[in-house]
Design a protein around this motif. Structure first.
Motif, PDB file in Angstrom:
ATOM      1  N   VAL A  94       0.627  -0.981   0.020  1.00  9.97           N
ATOM      2  CA  VAL A  94       0.266   0.075   0.058  1.00  9.97           C
ATOM      3  C   VAL A  94       1.207   1.200   0.108  1.00  9.97           C
TER       4      VAL A  94
ATOM      5  N   GLY B 287       2.863   1.478  -2.733  1.00  7.37           N
ATOM      6  CA  GLY B 287       1.891   1.085  -4.324  1.00  7.37           C
ATOM      7  C   GLY B 287       1.574   2.927  -4.245  1.00  7.37           C
TER       8      GLY B 287
ATOM      9  N   PHE C  59      -4.673  -0.946  -7.840  1.00  9.76           N
ATOM     10  CA  PHE C  59      -5.205  -1.983  -6.174  1.00  9.76           C
ATOM     11  C   PHE C  59      -7.176  -2.235  -6.735  1.00  9.76           C
TER      12      PHE C  59
ATOM     13  N   MET D 275      -7.089  -6.294  -7.120  1.00  5.61           N
ATOM     14  CA  MET D 275      -7.113  -6.610  -5.871  1.00  5.61           C
ATOM     15  C   MET D 275      -7.849  -7.711  -5.124  1.00  5.61           C
TER      16      MET D 275
ATOM     17  N   ALA E 181      -0.804  -8.961  -3.031  1.00  3.58           N
ATOM     18  CA  ALA E 181      -0.671  -7.462  -2.973  1.00  3.58           C
ATOM     19  C   ALA E 181       1.066  -7.318  -3.219  1.00  3.58           C
TER      20      ALA E 181
END
Length: 451
Positions: free
Chosen positions: A29, A32, A60, A63, A312
């Motif tokens: 995260v 990203g 995302f 995901m 991820a």
């Protein structure tokens, strides 16, 4: 370079002790978001924050689909079932029964208790498949016996740590199931291909212990247990404990090899067989089932949480283009195929000091598999090489997981350095098997997969 920095940051966070699943998810995260800002800045956006937020949503957006694919994956359904099978068998005191039986049979020869430990480790690997459980059980049961009868401490510790990690390579291994999913090859093929390398490791361990016991007679003396049972009665008791386990192994693996059942179906058969064994050994109770289910949920949740975090991480790593940098570097190595294999094996061995096989499988391997396909490397052979390598990393000082498991159940008289010294000869044996498997795969019955 965002992806490369991202990988190094994740490795640093793991080294200082952050939880694995949350580390990979949080790093994905965070980086990203950084990558989204970099994209907005390179596009000369007038509204950087708004465009960066939009870029991050795009990053995302897939995901949820990836997570749903994990949930629907039929191969991975077998993971919690095999874990449940192992937990039921562990709580039936299977390891204790097998070790007692084998020790009575082989205790009269030099190194007999250590050899018994290796053989029991192989049987536990083919039933429970849970490295931590095997190492802890054998460490708690076998090591006190070795110390009592003046076995060399490093030899005893090394034997238990090495025997406990056999669950990484001997089917039905959770590692092989995960590798089958990542490589996209039938798990049954990996199980078939892993049997000979696994049994070869068992043979190498036994021969090594026998040689040490012969050369250094005080390292592994004969053990005479106080018993009024005749030899015939000892053999009968040993067979009574071993035969049901062998039948269960044949049911689980035989149904896969003959094509009668898929690995997922055979894992359900294994759970039923474990319950039947608990009934035969008169240890069955509803509390046992409840505790086994509880432990299985914990372990399975850990595995799948890591898997989601790793998914991820690998997604953002690929979006940043870091996988292309790695691929270009790997393809330019001298020796092409062999240069790639050598660097891959060394890298996985080193990474195995710090991160678990699940993270390696779902973060590192998706980068390496396309390169191996471009080089014409057989996926089954490559997967078995990685499985043996991961087993080696499980017991390599100073961070090998098996070493920590063993240290947790050793008496105060056993120092950490004794464990480190003990595993070194077994690590050399594993590296020798890995080299033989790489250079002469045909002697391990791999010809069918390489043709």
């Amino acid at each position: 370079m965002v992806g490369i920095v991202m990988f190094l940051a994740a490795l640093f966070m793991l080294i200082i002790g952050f939880p694995v699943a949350f580390t990979f998810g949080a790093i994905a995260v965070f980086f990203g978001a950084i990558y989204a800002f970099v994209q907005a800045f390179e596009d000369n956006s007038t509204e950087i924050f708004a465009d960066a937020f939009s870029n991050m949503i795009d990053l995302f957006s897939f995901m949820p689909y990836r997570i749903f694919n994990i949930m629907e994956n039929k191969i991975l359904i077998s993971v919690p079932l095999f874990i449940l099978m192992g937990m039921i068998l562990q709580k039936t005191r299977l390891a204790e029964r097998l070790l007692e039986s084998m020790a009575f049979l082989f205790g009269g020869i030099r190194g007999g208790v250590a050899i018994s430990t290796v053989l029991v480790g192989a049987l536990l690997a083919a039933t429970t498949g849970i490295v931590g459980a095997s190492v802890i059980a054998m460490g708690a049961i076998s090591l006190p016996v070795m110390i009592k009868y003046h076995y060399n401490k490093p030899l005893g510790c090394g034997t238990i740590a090495a025997s406990g990690t056999l669950g990484q390579i001997i089917p039905p291994s959770i590692v092989l199931i995960i590798l089958g999913d990542v490589f996209g090859v039938p798990v049954g093929d990996l199980f078939k291909a892993a049997i000979v390398p696994g049994l070869t490791l068992v043979l190498f361990y036994v021969v090594f212990i026998a040689i040490v016991a012969f050369v250094k007679k005080d390292y592994a003396p004969c053990v005479k247990f106080d018993t009024t049972d005749s030899k015939a009665h000892q053999i009968f008791n040993a067979l009574k404990n071993v035969i049901p386990v062998l039948v269960l192994i044949l049911l689980v693996l035989g149904s896969i090899f003959t094509g009668f059942a898929t690995p997922t179906e055979s894992s359900a058969v294994g759970c039923l067989g474990a319950v039947i064994l608990a009934l035969l050994f008169r240890t069955f109770s509803w509390k046992l089932i409840y505790k086994s289910l509880q432990e299985s949920v914990k372990i399975s949740s850990m595995v799948f949480a890591i898997l989601i975090g790793a998914t991820a991480f690998s997604m953002i790593f690929s979006y940043t283009g870091a996988d292309t940098i790695v691929e270009d570097f790997m393809m330019s190595l001298p020796g092409q195929k062999w240069g790639f294999i050598a660097l891959t094996m060394v890298s996985i061995l080193i990474l195995g000091f710090f991160i678990d096989y699940v993270e390696i499988s779902y973060i590192i391997l998706p980068i390496l598999i396309p390169i191996s396909q471009n080089l014409g490397i057989d996926p089954v052979w490559f997967a078995i090489l990685i499985a043996v390598n991961l087993q080696t990393s499980f017991m390599t000082p100073p961070f090998g997981f098996s070493l920590f498991f063993l240290k947790g159940v050793t008496p105060p008289s056993v120092r950490t350095i004794d464990i480190y010294k003990g595993v070194l000869p077994f690590i050399i044996l594993q590296i020798l098997v890995l080299l033989l498997l790489a250079v002469y795969p045909e002697i391990f019955g791999m010809s069918a997969f390489l043709s």
